[in-house]
Motif scaffolding. Structure first.
Motif, PDB file in Angstrom:
ATOM      1  N   TYR A 133     -16.277 -75.432  -7.604  1.00 29.81           N
ATOM      2  CA  TYR A 133     -17.239 -75.368  -8.696  1.00 29.81           C
ATOM      3  C   TYR A 133     -18.510 -74.700  -8.189  1.00 29.81           C
ATOM      4  O   TYR A 133     -19.101 -75.156  -7.210  1.00 29.81           O
ATOM      5  CB  TYR A 133     -17.537 -76.784  -9.207  1.00 29.81           C
ATOM      6  CG  TYR A 133     -18.540 -76.846 -10.326  1.00 29.81           C
ATOM      7  CD1 TYR A 133     -18.201 -76.422 -11.602  1.00 29.81           C
ATOM      8  CD2 TYR A 133     -19.819 -77.313 -10.107  1.00 29.81           C
ATOM      9  CE1 TYR A 133     -19.114 -76.475 -12.632  1.00 29.81           C
ATOM     10  CE2 TYR A 133     -20.746 -77.375 -11.128  1.00 29.81           C
ATOM     11  CZ  TYR A 133     -20.396 -76.950 -12.391  1.00 29.81           C
ATOM     12  OH  TYR A 133     -21.302 -76.996 -13.410  1.00 29.81           O
ATOM     13  N   GLU A 134     -18.906 -73.614  -8.817  1.00 29.86           N
ATOM     14  CA  GLU A 134     -20.081 -72.833  -8.422  1.00 29.86           C
ATOM     15  C   GLU A 134     -20.027 -72.455  -6.942  1.00 29.86           C
ATOM     16  O   GLU A 134     -20.995 -72.627  -6.204  1.00 29.86           O
ATOM     17  CB  GLU A 134     -21.379 -73.575  -8.770  1.00 29.86           C
ATOM     18  CG  GLU A 134     -21.585 -73.752 -10.257  1.00 29.86           C
ATOM     19  CD  GLU A 134     -22.908 -74.403 -10.604  1.00 29.86           C
ATOM     20  OE1 GLU A 134     -23.669 -74.804  -9.697  1.00 29.86           O
ATOM     21  OE2 GLU A 134     -23.185 -74.515 -11.809  1.00 29.86           O
ATOM     22  N   ASP A 135     -18.875 -71.967  -6.511  1.00 29.34           N
ATOM     23  CA  ASP A 135     -18.626 -71.505  -5.143  1.00 29.34           C
ATOM     24  C   ASP A 135     -18.781 -72.591  -4.081  1.00 29.34           C
ATOM     25  O   ASP A 135     -18.997 -72.297  -2.907  1.00 29.34           O
ATOM     26  CB  ASP A 135     -19.528 -70.314  -4.795  1.00 29.34           C
ATOM     27  CG  ASP A 135     -19.227 -69.099  -5.659  1.00 29.34           C
ATOM     28  OD1 ASP A 135     -18.055 -68.958  -6.074  1.00 29.34           O
ATOM     29  OD2 ASP A 135     -20.148 -68.321  -5.925  1.00 29.34           O
ATOM     30  N   TRP A 164     -15.839 -79.143  -3.813  1.00 28.83           N
ATOM     31  CA  TRP A 164     -16.277 -80.524  -4.014  1.00 28.83           C
ATOM     32  C   TRP A 164     -15.117 -81.491  -3.794  1.00 28.83           C
ATOM     33  O   TRP A 164     -14.093 -81.379  -4.448  1.00 28.83           O
ATOM     34  CB  TRP A 164     -16.781 -80.714  -5.441  1.00 28.83           C
ATOM     35  CG  TRP A 164     -17.989 -79.933  -5.777  1.00 28.83           C
ATOM     36  CD1 TRP A 164     -18.029 -78.659  -6.213  1.00 28.83           C
ATOM     37  CD2 TRP A 164     -19.333 -80.383  -5.704  1.00 28.83           C
ATOM     38  NE1 TRP A 164     -19.313 -78.266  -6.425  1.00 28.83           N
ATOM     39  CE2 TRP A 164     -20.149 -79.307  -6.120  1.00 28.83           C
ATOM     40  CE3 TRP A 164     -19.936 -81.572  -5.339  1.00 28.83           C
ATOM     41  CZ2 TRP A 164     -21.527 -79.397  -6.173  1.00 28.83           C
ATOM     42  CZ3 TRP A 164     -21.305 -81.653  -5.397  1.00 28.83           C
ATOM     43  CH2 TRP A 164     -22.092 -80.590  -5.806  1.00 28.83           C
ATOM     44  N   THR A 190     -19.359 -81.989 -12.729  1.00 32.66           N
ATOM     45  CA  THR A 190     -20.170 -82.057 -13.953  1.00 32.66           C
ATOM     46  C   THR A 190     -20.156 -83.459 -14.549  1.00 32.66           C
ATOM     47  O   THR A 190     -20.579 -83.651 -15.687  1.00 32.66           O
ATOM     48  CB  THR A 190     -19.656 -81.050 -14.994  1.00 32.66           C
ATOM     49  OG1 THR A 190     -18.286 -81.331 -15.271  1.00 32.66           O
ATOM     50  CG2 THR A 190     -19.798 -79.629 -14.494  1.00 32.66           C
TER      51      THR A 190
END
Length: 65
Positions: A19-21, A24, A47
């Motif tokens: 997620y967003e490079d 996680w 998120t």
């Protein structure tokens, strides 16, 4: 006579999400889904949504970690 459901996967499990490079690690909570007919890994995404994942992509965390 109804069939008994299989045992829940034991141990600690995690699900990795890109997620967003950033990769996680999301802790997994296994829940029985009768519509699916098995245990599904649910996790909180980055998120903060509670999502069901693919059981084949859940990774068991070793004891040394």
């Amino acid at each position: 006579m109804p069939t008994a459901k299989p045992r829940r996967p034991h141990g600690r499990w995690t699900y990795y999400i890109l997620y967003e490079d950033i990769l996680w690690p999301c802790p997994v909570k296994w829940e029985w889904e009768s519509g699916y007919g098995g245990w599904l890994p649910f996790y909180y995404s980055p998120t903060l949504e509670f999502v069901a994942g693919d059981p084949d992509k859940a990774i068991k965390v070793g004891k040394g970690r």
